[in-house]
Scaffold this active site. Structure first.
Site, PDB file in Angstrom:
ATOM      1  N   ASP A 211      28.462  14.906  36.865  1.00  0.00           N
ATOM      2  CA  ASP A 211      29.680  14.415  36.219  1.00  0.00           C
ATOM      3  C   ASP A 211      30.145  13.113  36.870  1.00  0.00           C
ATOM      4  O   ASP A 211      30.477  13.103  38.059  1.00  0.00           O
ATOM      5  CB  ASP A 211      30.775  15.474  36.328  1.00  0.00           C
ATOM      6  CG  ASP A 211      31.977  15.183  35.445  1.00  0.00           C
ATOM      7  OD1 ASP A 211      32.172  14.022  35.058  1.00  0.00           O
ATOM      8  OD2 ASP A 211      32.720  16.134  35.159  1.00  0.00           O
TER       9      ASP A 211
ATOM     10  N   SER B  21      38.247  19.303  31.579  1.00  0.00           N
ATOM     11  CA  SER B  21      38.670  17.959  31.952  1.00  0.00           C
ATOM     12  C   SER B  21      40.152  17.992  32.346  1.00  0.00           C
ATOM     13  O   SER B  21      40.503  18.748  33.236  1.00  0.00           O
ATOM     14  CB  SER B  21      38.380  17.004  30.792  1.00  0.00           C
ATOM     15  OG  SER B  21      38.373  15.684  31.220  1.00  0.00           O
TER      16      SER B  21
ATOM     17  N   HIS C 207      29.811  15.739  32.410  1.00  0.00           N
ATOM     18  CA  HIS C 207      31.192  16.086  32.067  1.00  0.00           C
ATOM     19  C   HIS C 207      31.191  16.987  30.838  1.00  0.00           C
ATOM     20  O   HIS C 207      31.560  16.597  29.734  1.00  0.00           O
ATOM     21  CB  HIS C 207      31.987  14.808  31.806  1.00  0.00           C
ATOM     22  CG  HIS C 207      33.465  15.011  31.853  1.00  0.00           C
ATOM     23  ND1 HIS C 207      34.127  15.403  32.994  1.00  0.00           N
ATOM     24  CD2 HIS C 207      34.423  14.866  30.904  1.00  0.00           C
ATOM     25  CE1 HIS C 207      35.420  15.479  32.738  1.00  0.00           C
ATOM     26  NE2 HIS C 207      35.618  15.172  31.478  1.00  0.00           N
TER      27      HIS C 207
END
Length: 759
Positions: free
Chosen positions: A619, A534, A651
């Site tokens: 995602d 991330s 994600h």
């Protein structure tokens, strides 16, 4: 409560979601040597890396972990048991456990051995479940392939033939902000964005029938809702002003009354409401107004004036709060600068915790996983840094006995794990950073993996971390740092990260962390990997492009490569947060030069070392295009890059087969470029890895990123997939915190979005 965090019920598990949120560090002034031979050195390591794993295993002198290679299936497979929750009436115990290899909800009668599986998921697994107040309905959240459009499901745990019901059956909609109330056991409230995808209205659900009725419509800008417990009416709203990013707490005296602003927190301040007082004359709130960190305070319910400071720590925000469910009196407050510390306002509760601490394994932290309504039976978690979470039953009626329940991952007990040290690193400008160090060798330097946590407005913490232990077992020191911009350390620390992405102080903290580890004799200077998911994936790309001399390789999981295209593709319900993100990141909307300055995609030519990229095709936060565009650009320029795409993930990697697959590819990658050891790798059954550099991007993805990005940086784009350099990923699945995910969905509050790119 929609806007309350229970401090004592901290997440205990660390195995389910396995999302590596990883960090960097800092150090004092020093010019760092430039390593111009990174790629050629890595090529040499490729030649002797994996083939000499057995030899390296034999020369580990002061090893902190087992000499044997700990299997990835043990570290990253499903837990045997997770997230135990006792029903409010104390008759049933539910927990997560695999069924036919997939995590499902199980249930047993307390005191019996009639364990039975309740749900029948056969693919992705269930990672968050909780009881309704009727003590028979189990609730759980489930999305579709990682798209994060979670639906709320319910199933009768007392009827063997019961089938699960989708309580929010609206395609494309997301459920969150679930609120239950013991005074209304047959109802719940849930936020759904079915009317408008950009905002959540609150619906009241009748559990017996599943009937939904609109309770409170979002007038616009409301991020989260709260209730008054006696009436179970929605009487609290957290609103963000998109014009100035201020946050306002609104309240009303009843469901039929008008809303009024109670307190406003300008941009740069942090605050949120916790609970209405029993007498209705005051409210409990968190606030940084007039102080550096977030304190627990009491406000006048009419004027919003601060009446009392209840708990405050000058170094860290209030991390959790435990209230009496009836009187609303504060029973305990916790803070977490480096480790959890509690302050008790209830002597009986303090005595309970002291007894539990005495019963816990050495060095373990105690937390409450769940309790019965009468508080006579607790499910407690003993969490330590060098082994699996252990659960026990604390029976107050029986005089405070502590009885073992189960161990989250019994297979871990067969191995030795490293201790996690909390350390302090001084950044080049003097700022103190809290960091966590897990070493492979206690006496000698080793290769280093710098694990950068996501968010970035989140933080790392102490406890068993499968990612860190995996890497330590393979021969690497692991450093996780709460760089400036991390949450939990007060408003100044948080906002020192404003406009400091990529080329600013946030990244400098990571560079300083590497220098500190080298100076302290922890790390080899020429064998450092930057690794993150991330925002941590972004920091990896930034490290590889803006400070390429520091890193021998990098692993990027679901990391954005172009900040403008990232923000242009955020989910619609993040709309009210966009301006706040621009204030924190910088105005990439109106300043193309600034976006180009901080976006790694525009600096691909500077990359010297091999990069491994991992991405989920579904995602919703960091779209596949973010990975495609930098991977294909690097491949076209013949810069070493490996790219693995999982078509059924979002994600991070939720499915164990995909976690283990990506981690297998990752440790081979690290062995080649850092010289550690690796377990023999075979793609696990059920893994869905694909390799876009070998097949080319999908037509949809190609169109999206070529039109959005190539016009802005034509010299940096490359759609020719023929120059593929393999395809790997770095596992974005390592911090089970099923409790964290459940809490984020159930108790959304004004600052919940600080999880941002994090899951």
């Amino acid at each position: 409560r929609a806007c309350r965090r229970d401090l004592c019920a901290e997440p205990a598990d660390a195995m389910l979601l396995h999302l590596p949120l990883i960090v960097g560090c800092a150090w004092t002034h020093r010019t760092l040597p430039i390593r111009t031979h990174a790629v050629s050195r890595s090529a040499t390591a490729v030649a002797d890396g994996a083939s000499n794993a057995a030899t390296r295993a034999a020369v580990r002198m002061a090893a902190t972990t087992s000499d044997a290679i700990i299997p990835k299936s043990v570290l990253f497979g499903n837990p045997e048991y997770a997230s135990p929750i006792i029903s409010p009436d104390g008759k049933l115990l539910a927990y997560l456990r695999p069924d036919e290899g997939v995590l499902n909800v199980w249930c047993r009668t307390v005191g019996a051995s009639d364990d039975r599986v309740i749900t029948k998921d056969r693919y992705r697994g269930i990672r968050q479940a909780f009881w309704a107040e009727d003590s028979k309905t189990l609730l759980y959240m489930q999305d579709d392939g990682g798209d994060e459009n979670f639906h709320l499901w319910g199933i009768d745990a007392t009827t063997p033939s019961s089938a699960a019901r989708d309580l929010t059956p609206f395609p494309g909609a997301k459920a969150q902000n679930v609120v239950t109330n013991k005074r209304f056991p047959d109802q719940l409230l849930v936020g759904i964005n079915k009317r408008d995808p950009t905002q959540f209205d609150m619906y009241r659900c009748t559990l017996a029938t599943g009937e939904l009725t609109l309770d409170t419509e979002n007038p616009g800008g409301v991020l989260g809702w709260g209730t008054e417990d006696e009436s179970f009416e929605v009487r609290e709203a957290i609103v963000m002003n998109p014009a100035d990013s201020s946050t306002t707490v609104r309240v009303r005296d009843s469901a039929g009354d008008e809303w009024r602003d109670l307190v406003t927190f300008p941009y740069g301040e942090e605050g949120n409401m916790v609970e209405f007082a029993r007498d209705g004359k005051s409210v409990l709130a968190l606030s940084t107004l007039g102080r550096e960190t977030q304190a627990l305070v009491r406000l006048d319910a009419t004027t919003g004036a601060e009446l009392e400071t209840i708990a405050y720590d000058p170094k860290s925000n209030t991390a959790g709060i435990l209230l009496d469910d009836d009187t609303k009196e504060v029973r305990a407050v916790s803070f977490n600068y480096a480790r959890t510390e509690r302050r008790f306002f209830d002597k009986e509760l303090e005595a309970d915790f002291r007894a539990l601490e005495a019963a816990a394994p050495g060095g373990a932290e105690v937390s409450i996983a769940s309790r019965t309504r009468d508080e006579q039976t607790w499910i407690v978690a003993f969490r330590r840094d060098d082994g699996p979470t252990e659960y026990a039953v604390y029976d107050k009626e029986a005089g405070g006995t502590v009885s073992p329940l189960f161990v989250s991952q019994p297979a871990l007990l067969e191995y030795k794990f490293a201790k996690m040290e909390d350390v302090r690193i001084t950044a080049r400008d003097g700022l103190e950073l809290v960091a966590y160090l897990t070493r492979a060798d206690s006496d000698a330097p080793t290769p280093l993996v710098l694990l950068v946590h996501g968010g970035p407005w989140a933080r790392d913490g102490w406890g068993f971390n499968a990612m860190s232990q995996w890497m330590a077992n393979r021969g690497y020191a692991v450093l996780q740092v709460n760089y400036r911009g991390s949450s939990g350390y007060g408003k100044s620390f948080l906002h020192k990260g404003d406009k400091q992405w990529g080329v600013g102080d946030m990244q400098h903290d990571l560079s300083d962390a590497v220098a500190w580890a080298v100076k302290e004799g922890i790390a080899h200077e020429d064998r450092v990997c930057i690794f993150g998911g991330s925002y941590g994936g972004y920091a990896t790309l930034a490290g590889m492009t803006f400070t390429p001399e520091l890193y021998a390789c990098g692993v990027d999981i679901v990391g954005p490569s172009n900040i403008k295209t990232l923000l242009d593709s955020i989910p619609p319900y993040w709309g009210p947060l966009r301006n706040d993100m621009l204030l924190k990141i910088g105005d990439v909307d109106n300043d193309a030069d600034f976006n180009q300055k901080i976006s790694p995609l525009f600096h691909v030519d500077k990359i010297r070392a091999p990069l491994l990229i991992g991405q989920g095709a579904n995602d919703p936060r960091v779209k596949q295009a973010e990975a495609d565009q930098i991977a294909f650009s690097m491949a076209a320029k013949r810069i070493p890059v490996e790219y693995v795409l999982y078509p059924d993930e979002g994600h991070g990697f939720a499915r164990p087969a995909n976690r283990i697959d990506f981690n297998g590819r990752t440790e081979e990658f690290l062995a080649k470029h850092l010289g550690g050891r690796a377990e023999a790798f075979e793609p696990p059954e059920g893994a869905t890895a694909t390799f876009p550099l070998e097949t080319g991007p999908s037509s949809t993805s190609r169109l999206k990123w070529s039109t959005e990005v190539s016009a802005a940086a034509p010299s940096q784009m490359g759609l020719d997939g023929t120059h593929s350099l393999m395809g790997l990923d770095a596992t974005a699945a390592a911090a089970e915190a099923a409790g964290t995910m459940c809490t984020a969905l159930r108790y959304m509050h004004a600052n919940m979005y600080v999880l941002l790119l994090e899951a």
